[in-house]
Design a protein around this motif. Structure first.
Motif, PDB file in Angstrom:
ATOM      1  N   PHE A  24      -8.625   5.704  -0.923  1.00 50.52           N
ATOM      2  CA  PHE A  24      -8.817   4.339  -0.217  1.00 50.52           C
ATOM      3  C   PHE A  24      -9.121   4.638   1.466  1.00 50.52           C
ATOM      4  O   PHE A  24      -8.622   5.830   1.696  1.00 50.52           O
ATOM      5  CB  PHE A  24      -7.805   3.131  -0.372  1.00 50.52           C
ATOM      6  N   LYS A  25      -9.770   3.808   2.168  1.00 50.80           N
ATOM      7  CA  LYS A  25      -9.722   4.189   3.707  1.00 50.80           C
ATOM      8  C   LYS A  25      -8.546   3.933   4.330  1.00 50.80           C
ATOM      9  O   LYS A  25      -7.912   3.014   4.259  1.00 50.80           O
ATOM     10  CB  LYS A  25     -10.973   3.132   4.209  1.00 50.80           C
ATOM     11  N   TRP A  26      -8.410   5.268   4.974  1.00 47.72           N
ATOM     12  CA  TRP A  26      -6.990   5.120   5.612  1.00 47.72           C
ATOM     13  C   TRP A  26      -6.961   4.744   7.191  1.00 47.72           C
ATOM     14  O   TRP A  26      -8.102   5.279   7.755  1.00 47.72           O
ATOM     15  CB  TRP A  26      -6.431   6.622   5.880  1.00 47.72           C
ATOM     16  N   HIS A  27      -6.162   3.888   7.618  1.00 52.16           N
ATOM     17  CA  HIS A  27      -6.160   3.429   8.852  1.00 52.16           C
ATOM     18  C   HIS A  27      -5.056   4.207   9.678  1.00 52.16           C
ATOM     19  O   HIS A  27      -3.859   3.974   9.365  1.00 52.16           O
ATOM     20  CB  HIS A  27      -6.077   1.865   9.224  1.00 52.16           C
ATOM     21  N   GLN A  34      -1.202  -1.316  11.235  1.00 48.21           N
ATOM     22  CA  GLN A  34      -2.009  -0.203  10.527  1.00 48.21           C
ATOM     23  C   GLN A  34      -1.375   0.137   9.087  1.00 48.21           C
ATOM     24  O   GLN A  34      -2.341   0.114   8.275  1.00 48.21           O
ATOM     25  CB  GLN A  34      -1.880   1.037  11.479  1.00 48.21           C
ATOM     26  N   LYS A  35      -0.310   0.056   9.018  1.00 52.35           N
ATOM     27  CA  LYS A  35       0.322   0.323   7.492  1.00 52.35           C
ATOM     28  C   LYS A  35      -0.101  -0.896   6.426  1.00 52.35           C
ATOM     29  O   LYS A  35      -0.439  -0.313   5.524  1.00 52.35           O
ATOM     30  CB  LYS A  35       1.902   0.352   7.730  1.00 52.35           C
ATOM     31  N   LEU A  40      -3.593  -3.038   2.073  1.00 54.16           N
ATOM     32  CA  LEU A  40      -4.565  -4.118   1.730  1.00 54.16           C
ATOM     33  C   LEU A  40      -5.533  -3.207   1.020  1.00 54.16           C
ATOM     34  O   LEU A  40      -6.093  -3.515  -0.033  1.00 54.16           O
ATOM     35  CB  LEU A  40      -5.080  -5.089   2.785  1.00 54.16           C
ATOM     36  N   ALA A  41      -5.963  -1.927   1.711  1.00 52.51           N
ATOM     37  CA  ALA A  41      -7.193  -1.265   1.414  1.00 52.51           C
ATOM     38  C   ALA A  41      -6.658  -0.549  -0.046  1.00 52.51           C
ATOM     39  O   ALA A  41      -7.322  -0.493  -1.034  1.00 52.51           O
ATOM     40  CB  ALA A  41      -7.175  -0.034   2.413  1.00 52.51           C
ATOM     41  N   LEU A  42      -5.456  -0.285  -0.093  1.00 50.23           N
ATOM     42  CA  LEU A  42      -5.030   0.516  -1.556  1.00 50.23           C
ATOM     43  C   LEU A  42      -4.858  -0.254  -2.698  1.00 50.23           C
ATOM     44  O   LEU A  42      -5.417  -0.301  -3.675  1.00 50.23           O
ATOM     45  CB  LEU A  42      -3.533   1.075  -1.188  1.00 50.23           C
ATOM     46  N   HIS A  43      -4.576  -1.834  -2.422  1.00 43.90           N
ATOM     47  CA  HIS A  43      -4.582  -2.774  -3.511  1.00 43.90           C
ATOM     48  C   HIS A  43      -5.976  -3.184  -3.837  1.00 43.90           C
ATOM     49  O   HIS A  43      -6.057  -3.483  -5.048  1.00 43.90           O
ATOM     50  CB  HIS A  43      -3.822  -4.033  -2.861  1.00 43.90           C
ATOM     51  N   ASP A 169       3.962   1.871  -2.823  1.00 45.19           N
ATOM     52  CA  ASP A 169       4.853   2.122  -1.710  1.00 45.19           C
ATOM     53  C   ASP A 169       4.213   2.920  -0.811  1.00 45.19           C
ATOM     54  O   ASP A 169       4.051   4.048  -0.866  1.00 45.19           O
ATOM     55  CB  ASP A 169       6.360   2.798  -2.149  1.00 45.19           C
ATOM     56  N   ILE A 170       3.640   2.027   0.412  1.00 45.54           N
ATOM     57  CA  ILE A 170       2.597   2.775   1.163  1.00 45.54           C
ATOM     58  C   ILE A 170       3.321   4.045   2.004  1.00 45.54           C
ATOM     59  O   ILE A 170       2.318   4.994   2.503  1.00 45.54           O
ATOM     60  CB  ILE A 170       1.799   1.880   2.298  1.00 45.54           C
ATOM     61  N   GLU A 171       4.524   4.008   2.075  1.00 47.44           N
ATOM     62  CA  GLU A 171       5.375   5.103   2.627  1.00 47.44           C
ATOM     63  C   GLU A 171       5.354   6.319   1.917  1.00 47.44           C
ATOM     64  O   GLU A 171       5.907   7.403   2.317  1.00 47.44           O
ATOM     65  CB  GLU A 171       6.936   4.565   3.328  1.00 47.44           C
ATOM     66  N   PHE A 172       5.210   6.329   0.759  1.00 46.18           N
ATOM     67  CA  PHE A 172       5.687   7.138  -0.349  1.00 46.18           C
ATOM     68  C   PHE A 172       4.435   8.139  -0.355  1.00 46.18           C
ATOM     69  O   PHE A 172       3.223   7.693  -0.628  1.00 46.18           O
ATOM     70  CB  PHE A 172       5.870   6.681  -1.792  1.00 46.18           C
ATOM     71  N   ASN A 173       4.609   9.429  -0.377  1.00 45.30           N
ATOM     72  CA  ASN A 173       3.602  10.396  -0.513  1.00 45.30           C
ATOM     73  C   ASN A 173       4.272  11.461  -1.492  1.00 45.30           C
ATOM     74  O   ASN A 173       5.165  12.229  -1.238  1.00 45.30           O
ATOM     75  CB  ASN A 173       3.460  11.425   0.990  1.00 45.30           C
TER      76      ASN A 173
END
Length: 220
Positions: A24-27, A34-35, A40-43, A169-173
């Motif tokens: 997805f497009k990363w902001h 921004q997070k 929203l982009a991920l979903h 979980d947007i914080e999870f890498n």
């Protein structure tokens, strides 16, 4: 562009969860705004792949349910210990050179996760919670057990997540971490779908068996 996983309950698969990577497009930026754009982009990427609805499980979630289920906020009273799941997890780590640092049970979640002793005490060898030792294999089983036991104590929230097809979980890498609250939510749903939750929560040993058994049958 960036990639992050969506965790999907898969009750018939050996580990109960499939992590499906989404591009997805990363902001760029560290602000909450921004997070949330990234969430929203991920979903939206997940929706385009046929996975919807998806719940973001973190402090960046637009849903109160997702924020409440962040490990930083979700509380556990396991073994008489009243603290957050994050503090229970970090404070139970035993390293080759020290630990457990049970004083972390009494601090806030962010401070517990950032405590320098966790990075200066050598390799992780086990967990110890209230005098009982737990293994580090499989790698996420102790965290999942802590999280799911706490979640199961919240009837409204645990019932609400059953409507979701996936969790993020947007914080999870995944290149930097193993344990993830969104994955634990997906595993909870899979155990419910298997009809294995009650048996799995009888003990840590039962839970460990349930999450590594393909058919998810309640262990004796």
């Amino acid at each position: 562009m960036a990639e992050r996983p969506i965790f999907v309950p898969m009750p018939t698969e050996p580990h109960g969860v499939r992590a499906i990577s989404m591009a997805f497009k990363w902001h760029a930026g560290f602000s909450s705004t921004q997070k949330k754009k990234n969430v929203l982009a991920l979903h939206e990427a997940a929706k385009q792949s046929g996975i919807a609805p998806v719940l973001e499980v973190s402090g960046q979630s637009d849903h109160a349910l997702g924020r409440a289920l962040s490990a930083f906020n979700l509380r556990t009273d396991m073994a008489g210990l009243n603290t957050t799941v994050e503090c229970a997890f970090q404070g139970s780590k035993v390293f080759a050179g020290g630990g457990p640092y049970s004083d972390l049970y009494e601090t806030d979640s962010r401070s517990a996760k950032r405590d320098e002793r966790l990075r200066q005490s050598g390799r992780l060898v086990q967990f110890r919670l209230q005098g009982t030792d737990y293994p580090i294999d499989p790698p996420t089983v102790f965290y999942d057990w802590l999280y799911i036991t706490a979640l199961n104590g919240l009837p409204s929230e645990s019932n609400a997540i059953l409507q979701y097809s996936g969790f993020s979980d947007i914080e999870f890498n995944p290149e930097r971490s193993l344990n993830c609250q969104a994955k634990s939510c997906a595993l909870y749903v899979a155990l419910c779908q298997r009809g294995a939750l009650v048996g799995a929560l009888k003990s840590f040993a039962a839970f460990r068996t349930a999450v590594t058994t393909a058919e998810g049958a309640d262990p004796a």
